[in-house]
Motif scaffolding. Structure first.
Motif, PDB file in Angstrom:
ATOM      1  N   CYS A  19       0.831  -1.208   0.000  1.00 21.40           N
ATOM      2  CA  CYS A  19       0.000   0.000   0.000  1.00 21.40           C
ATOM      3  C   CYS A  19       0.868   1.261   0.000  1.00 21.40           C
ATOM      4  CB  CYS A  19      -0.931  -0.001   1.208  1.00 21.40           C
ATOM      5  SG  CYS A  19      -2.227  -1.261   1.147  1.00 21.40           S
ATOM      6  N   PHE A  20       1.978   1.216   0.731  1.00 18.29           N
ATOM      7  CA  PHE A  20       2.902   2.348   0.790  1.00 18.29           C
ATOM      8  C   PHE A  20       3.446   2.667  -0.605  1.00 18.29           C
ATOM      9  CE2 PHE A  20       7.091   4.279   1.469  1.00 18.29           C
ATOM     10  CZ  PHE A  20       6.814   5.238   2.439  1.00 18.29           C
ATOM     11  N   VAL A  21       3.765   1.638  -1.368  1.00 15.79           N
ATOM     12  CA  VAL A  21       4.285   1.847  -2.729  1.00 15.79           C
ATOM     13  C   VAL A  21       3.225   2.518  -3.606  1.00 15.79           C
ATOM     14  CG1 VAL A  21       5.063   0.672  -4.827  1.00 15.79           C
ATOM     15  CG2 VAL A  21       5.964  -0.023  -2.602  1.00 15.79           C
ATOM     16  N   ILE A  22       1.956   2.134  -3.449  1.00 12.70           N
ATOM     17  CA  ILE A  22       0.886   2.764  -4.221  1.00 12.70           C
ATOM     18  C   ILE A  22       0.842   4.265  -3.937  1.00 12.70           C
ATOM     19  CG2 ILE A  22      -1.622   2.936  -4.503  1.00 12.70           C
ATOM     20  CD1 ILE A  22      -1.761  -0.080  -4.003  1.00 12.70           C
ATOM     21  N   VAL A  23       0.927   4.637  -2.659  1.00 11.82           N
ATOM     22  CA  VAL A  23       0.893   6.051  -2.284  1.00 11.82           C
ATOM     23  C   VAL A  23       2.132   6.777  -2.814  1.00 11.82           C
ATOM     24  CG1 VAL A  23       0.755   7.662  -0.344  1.00 11.82           C
ATOM     25  CG2 VAL A  23      -0.467   5.489  -0.237  1.00 11.82           C
ATOM     26  N   MET A  24       3.284   6.115  -2.768  1.00 12.09           N
ATOM     27  CA  MET A  24       4.508   6.700  -3.327  1.00 12.09           C
ATOM     28  C   MET A  24       4.364   6.973  -4.822  1.00 12.09           C
ATOM     29  SD  MET A  24       8.000   5.022  -1.815  1.00 12.09           S
ATOM     30  CE  MET A  24       8.934   5.941  -3.038  1.00 12.09           C
ATOM     31  N   LEU A  25       3.780   6.029  -5.539  1.00  9.82           N
ATOM     32  CA  LEU A  25       3.601   6.196  -6.985  1.00  9.82           C
ATOM     33  C   LEU A  25       2.689   7.375  -7.289  1.00  9.82           C
ATOM     34  CD1 LEU A  25       3.237   2.435  -7.979  1.00  9.82           C
ATOM     35  CD2 LEU A  25       5.174   3.945  -8.505  1.00  9.82           C
ATOM     36  N   ASP A  26       1.686   7.600  -6.440  1.00  8.96           N
ATOM     37  CA  ASP A  26       0.807   8.764  -6.580  1.00  8.96           C
ATOM     38  C   ASP A  26       1.635  10.043  -6.442  1.00  8.96           C
ATOM     39  OD1 ASP A  26      -1.199  10.646  -6.570  1.00  8.96           O
ATOM     40  OD2 ASP A  26      -2.414   9.677  -5.045  1.00  8.96           O
ATOM     41  N   GLY A  27       2.501  10.099  -5.404  1.00  7.99           N
ATOM     42  CA  GLY A  27       3.337  11.269  -5.203  1.00  7.99           C
ATOM     43  C   GLY A  27       4.319  11.483  -6.345  1.00  7.99           C
ATOM     44  N   PHE A  28       4.914  10.388  -6.828  1.00  9.88           N
ATOM     45  CA  PHE A  28       5.860  10.471  -7.949  1.00  9.88           C
ATOM     46  C   PHE A  28       5.193  11.087  -9.170  1.00  9.88           C
ATOM     47  CE2 PHE A  28       7.705   8.947 -11.849  1.00  9.88           C
ATOM     48  CZ  PHE A  28       9.081   8.948 -11.635  1.00  9.88           C
ATOM     49  N   ASP A  29       4.012  10.579  -9.497  1.00  3.21           N
ATOM     50  CA  ASP A  29       3.316  11.041 -10.690  1.00  3.21           C
ATOM     51  C   ASP A  29       2.914  12.505 -10.565  1.00  3.21           C
ATOM     52  OD1 ASP A  29       1.835  10.068 -13.279  1.00  3.21           O
ATOM     53  OD2 ASP A  29       0.394  11.276 -12.177  1.00  3.21           O
ATOM     54  N   THR A  30       2.461  12.905  -9.373  1.00  6.82           N
ATOM     55  CA  THR A  30       2.035  14.288  -9.153  1.00  6.82           C
ATOM     56  C   THR A  30       3.180  15.266  -9.381  1.00  6.82           C
ATOM     57  OG1 THR A  30       0.346  13.596  -7.566  1.00  6.82           O
ATOM     58  CG2 THR A  30       1.059  15.895  -7.470  1.00  6.82           C
TER      59      THR A  30
END
Length: 452
Positions: free
Chosen positions: A29-40
């Protein structure tokens, strides 16, 4: 050993340590949130390259920069009710795969129109994945640590944003702007494969929806061997049920006031954050700072999200509504102070840091607050709709400051106006606290109780 008759799934989770199986779920789940931040963050870094390659004017970038935000809102609003009906796991896997494919495909765009459409689709996937991760993590956490763990997971967003910025600054000169989108798409595609094989369905969802006992037993036995001997499973909810699912719970008489107040608080909070992220460098420069100084000071603001861990720990010990309301209130005061100290850089730097810590901490902690507020039958919708409403606040934040500047508001006036939004978030949570027919309070032993 004598077979147990019925085991309470949440009680079993509460009575055992946060073990290796749950840490694996946390990591995914942490990786999913990280990917959101990366993309933003990454889309902002490729914007100058788009101007050059496609011979665009700066206003031409507005649709592509805002398309993902609209997609995030749409994805959240649609995915929440679906997750409460079909389950958390399948929707999460599909959402991560969708935004990965859309991101990779967007790297091969040949014009701004194609990129805008694909950014919208990417946003839909992200908008569905983020609330799914929050809900899944909440439903595998012991009650006594729920806010702390969920808030810690949400710290992946600023970490992902920082990584996105650093990688983009290296990739773009060496491999071009398209490489950033390819990396931002291939990673979630690979992660969706990991999710497909390793992410379980939420046991609380399965118990609440009468799924086969054998499937529930197989998952809970990875937390405790006690589950192996269970004939059946029950679920004790910390929040009262309504007999409905999804939106029926969120908009029910018991939850409508709390839902509205969560939406207002999250909307106003993200309005403040996006207004400052997008406009603070320009406002500080216009107030007399050098471009370098304005950029450096503005970069301090998003770093405060790590404070969500401390806030989560406080939420687990004290009244969560009041803890976050206090953060919003102090953030509003610090926003007003920023407007008053523009000419005093020695005061401005610490105030911006304090404001960033308070504002980002409060906003990140809203995820844990919403997840704990709703029963299992409506949790996916409740979290997703709050995040969806918040995304509209992010869109409004950029337009608000633009209108204030166009109306010739002073530096002091702009920040005083933005501070009002922070104060409204505080007021909304106070209304939620004192207007509800029920308030969940953790006891010293970590077991929830309801007071009416």
């Amino acid at each position: 050993m004598k077979p147990a008759s019925v085991i309470d799934a949440q009680k079993l989770i509460d009575e055992h340590p946060f073990g290796r199986f749950q840490r694996l779920i946390f990591f995914m789940c942490f990786v999913i949130v990280m990917l959101d931040g990366f993309d933003t963050a990454a889309i902002g870094f490729i914007a100058p390259s788009l101007l050059t390659e496609w011979h665009l004017a700066k206003p031409d970038l507005a649709p592509v920069l805002s398309a993902a935000l609209f997609g995030l809102a749409f994805g959240a609003l649609v995915s929440g009710p679906l997750s409460d009906r079909v389950g958390r796991r399948s929707l999460m896997v599909g959402a991560v795969f969708l935004f990965g494919v859309a991101c990779v495909t967007s790297a091969f765009s040949t014009n701004i129109g194609q990129l805008t459409l694909l950014r919208f689709i990417t946003g839909i996937g992200l908008g569905a994945a983020m609330p799914g991760a929050v809900t899944m993590m909440d439903e595998f956490c012991p009650t006594r640590r729920r806010a702390t763990v969920t808030s810690l997971m949400c710290c992946g967003f600023p970490l992902g944003a920082a990584c996105g910025g650093l990688l983009a600054t290296w990739l773009i000169p060496h491999a071009g702007w398209r490489s950033v989108l390819i990396l931002g798409g291939v990673t979630p595609i690979l992660h969706s494969v990991l999710l497909l094989f390793w992410m379980p369905e939420s046991v609380r969802f399965m118990v609440a929806n009468g799924k086969p006992v054998a499937r529930i037993r197989a998952i809970l036995s990875r937390i405790s061997d006690e589950a192996i001997h269970a004939r059946g499973f029950a679920l004790t909810e910390s929040a009262p049920g309504t007999g409905d699912k999804g939106l029926g719970v969120v908009l029910s008489r018991a939850y409508i006031v709390g839902s509205l107040m969560l939406w207002i608080a999250a909307f106003m909070g993200l309005l403040v954050i996006y207004a400052l992220i997008n406009w603070m460098p320009i406002l500080l420069k216009d107030a007399g700072l050098s471009l370098r100084g304005a950029t450096v000071i503005s970069a301090l603001f998003p770093l405060g999200g790590i404070g969500a861990v401390l806030c989560g720990a406080l939420m687990d010990r004290f009244n969560a509504n009041l803890v976050i309301a206090a953060c919003y209130a102090l953030a509003a005061i610090s926003l007003f102070c920023i407007g008053e100290t523009a000419g005093h850089i020695g005061l401005l730097v610490p105030i911006v840091v304090v404001c960033g810590v308070l504002m980002n901490t409060a906003q990140a902690s809203m995820n844990a607050l919403a997840a704990a507020f709703y029963p299992t039958e409506g949790r996916g919708t409740g979290v997703a709709w709050m995040l969806g409403m918040a995304r509209f606040g992010g869109i409004a934040g950029s337009f608000l400051v633009a209108e204030l500047v166009r109306s010739h508001f002073t530096f002091v006036g702009v920040f005083a106006t933005i501070a009002v939004a922070g104060a409204l978030s505080c007021i909304a949570l106070l209304v939620k606290q004192f207007a509800l027919p029920h308030v969940f309070r953790p006891t010293p032993g970590g077991v929830g109780s309801l007071s009416h």
